[in-house]
Design a protein around this motif. Structure first.
Motif, PDB file in Angstrom:
ATOM      1  N   ALA A   1      -0.120   4.117  -5.560  1.00 20.49           N
ATOM      2  CA  ALA A   1       1.051   4.700  -4.912  1.00 20.49           C
ATOM      3  C   ALA A   1       2.166   3.666  -4.762  1.00 20.49           C
ATOM      4  O   ALA A   1       3.349   3.965  -4.986  1.00 20.49           O
ATOM      5  N   ARG A   2       1.786   2.435  -4.417  1.00 20.44           N
ATOM      6  CA  ARG A   2       2.798   1.376  -4.241  1.00 20.44           C
ATOM      7  C   ARG A   2       3.494   1.070  -5.560  1.00 20.44           C
ATOM      8  O   ARG A   2       4.716   0.927  -5.625  1.00 20.44           O
TER       9      ARG A   2
ATOM     10  N   ARG B   1      11.604   3.728  -8.863  1.00 27.62           N
ATOM     11  CA  ARG B   1      12.860   3.063  -8.509  1.00 27.62           C
ATOM     12  C   ARG B   1      13.436   2.271  -9.679  1.00 27.62           C
ATOM     13  O   ARG B   1      14.649   2.225  -9.883  1.00 27.62           O
TER      14      ARG B   1
ATOM     15  N   GLY C   1       7.519   6.663 -14.629  1.00 24.29           N
ATOM     16  CA  GLY C   1       8.300   6.702 -13.398  1.00 24.29           C
ATOM     17  C   GLY C   1       9.636   7.347 -13.668  1.00 24.29           C
ATOM     18  O   GLY C   1      10.201   7.252 -14.747  1.00 24.29           O
TER      19      GLY C   1
ATOM     20  N   SER D   1       0.084  -4.588  -7.035  1.00 30.23           N
ATOM     21  CA  SER D   1       0.611  -4.319  -5.698  1.00 30.23           C
ATOM     22  C   SER D   1       0.499  -5.527  -4.782  1.00 30.23           C
ATOM     23  O   SER D   1       1.340  -5.734  -3.917  1.00 30.23           O
TER      24      SER D   1
ATOM     25  N   SER E   1       3.628   3.070  -8.209  1.00 31.53           N
ATOM     26  CA  SER E   1       4.351   4.261  -8.654  1.00 31.53           C
ATOM     27  C   SER E   1       5.725   4.348  -8.000  1.00 31.53           C
ATOM     28  O   SER E   1       6.716   4.726  -8.647  1.00 31.53           O
ATOM     29  N   ASP E   2       5.794   4.018  -6.710  1.00 34.25           N
ATOM     30  CA  ASP E   2       7.081   4.040  -6.008  1.00 34.25           C
ATOM     31  C   ASP E   2       8.066   3.078  -6.657  1.00 34.25           C
ATOM     32  O   ASP E   2       9.241   3.403  -6.866  1.00 34.25           O
ATOM     33  N   GLU E   3       7.560   1.872  -6.991  1.00 33.41           N
ATOM     34  CA  GLU E   3       8.440   0.878  -7.619  1.00 33.41           C
ATOM     35  C   GLU E   3       8.817   1.307  -9.030  1.00 33.41           C
ATOM     36  O   GLU E   3       9.947   1.080  -9.486  1.00 33.41           O
TER      37      GLU E   3
END
Length: 269
Positions: A67-68, A75, A8, A116, A70-72
């Motif tokens: 995707a969920r 961040r 990430g 997730s 990966s977003d975290e």
């Protein structure tokens, strides 16, 4: 089951996530967290699960979970190792991907297990509680993005404690219901335990001999006549004879209870 690695993108210079917070508390996480100004990302396991082969083939369920996470990860600045169980239900923890993830966490190869949603990890309160207990003992965190739970934080540990209490309550309730059910079955004369495996002819002979002989004498008589025991042994013992007599008594009790008329709804005079 698949296992790949994705990193990430870091934002800022300070590490975040469950292990970094545990480092701040000096609790020795399974893997070192990134320090301010460091280029080393915190390594976590992104756990993915779908319960049917169709979902696994389509990739729709896995893609949304990935995707969920990966977003975290972007961040928080996590390095994610992906592990997936495709075509497995969450009725228990016996899944190859999850077993692999837990082994890696135990070896310190990652500092957190990220899912997730809670139901992707477990649908059992007891199993989830056991996972939290293992995580606390081994020094890694459990992160559930749908609930905002991170056991590397005080709030996450509070939630984990509540889940453990609920799991204990569920265990006690199951035990109580099982005990009541067994008591009711016993009151009805229903035989409890494993089905009888001894042939009827042998049981009848044991019962007949026991009318005049002691269990030890019956055992000697059966051994002398070459009658094999229930497990196929050549020599009988007094305890084996007693077990057969006890089982026969239970069978008789159950038979008697099943033929008695039900008078529970009859009116009294």
């Amino acid at each position: 089951m698949t296992s790949t690695t994705a990193t990430g993108q870091r934002r800022g210079t300070r590490a975040h996530g469950p292990s970094a917070r545990r480092t701040a508390r000096k609790t020795a996480p399974a893997a070192p967290a990134a320090e301010a100004g460091s280029t080393t990302a915190q390594r976590v396991i992104g756990y993915l699960r779908v319960s049917t082969a169709e979902q696994a083939d389509s990739g729709l369920g896995v893609a949304a979970q990935r995707a969920r996470i990966s977003d975290e990860a972007a961040r928080q600045g996590w390095e994610v190792e992906w592990i997936a169980d495709e075509g497995y239900s969450a009725k228990n923890l016996d899944r190859p991907g999850l077993r692999l993830a837990l082994e890696k966490l135990a070896r310190g190869e990652a500092s957190a297990l990220v899912s997730s949603k809670l139901d992707r990890l477990s649908r059992s309160v007891v199993d989830f509680s056991n996972t939290l207990a293992i995580a606390a003992k081994q020094g890694w965190a459990v992160v559930l993005l749908d609930l905002g739970v991170d056991t590397g934080t005080p709030t996450g540990r509070l939630v984990a404690g509540l889940v453990a209490q609920i799991a204990q309550f569920e265990r006690e309730m199951i035990g109580s219901r099982t005990k009541d059910a067994l008591a009711a079955a016993k009151a009805r004369g229903q035989r409890l335990g494993r089905p009888r495996a001894t042939p009827d002819a042998v049981v009848a002979r044991v019962v007949a001999l026991s009318a005049d002989l002691s269990p030890l004498q019956v055992a000697r008589a059966l051994t002398a006549d070459g009658v094999p025991t229930t497990r196929g042994a050549a020599a009988w013992s007094a305890s084996s004879v007693r077990r057969i007599l006890h089982g026969h008594a239970l069978d008789q009790l159950a038979s008697t209870a099943s033929t008695e008329p039900d008078v529970s709804h009859e009116r009294t005079a």
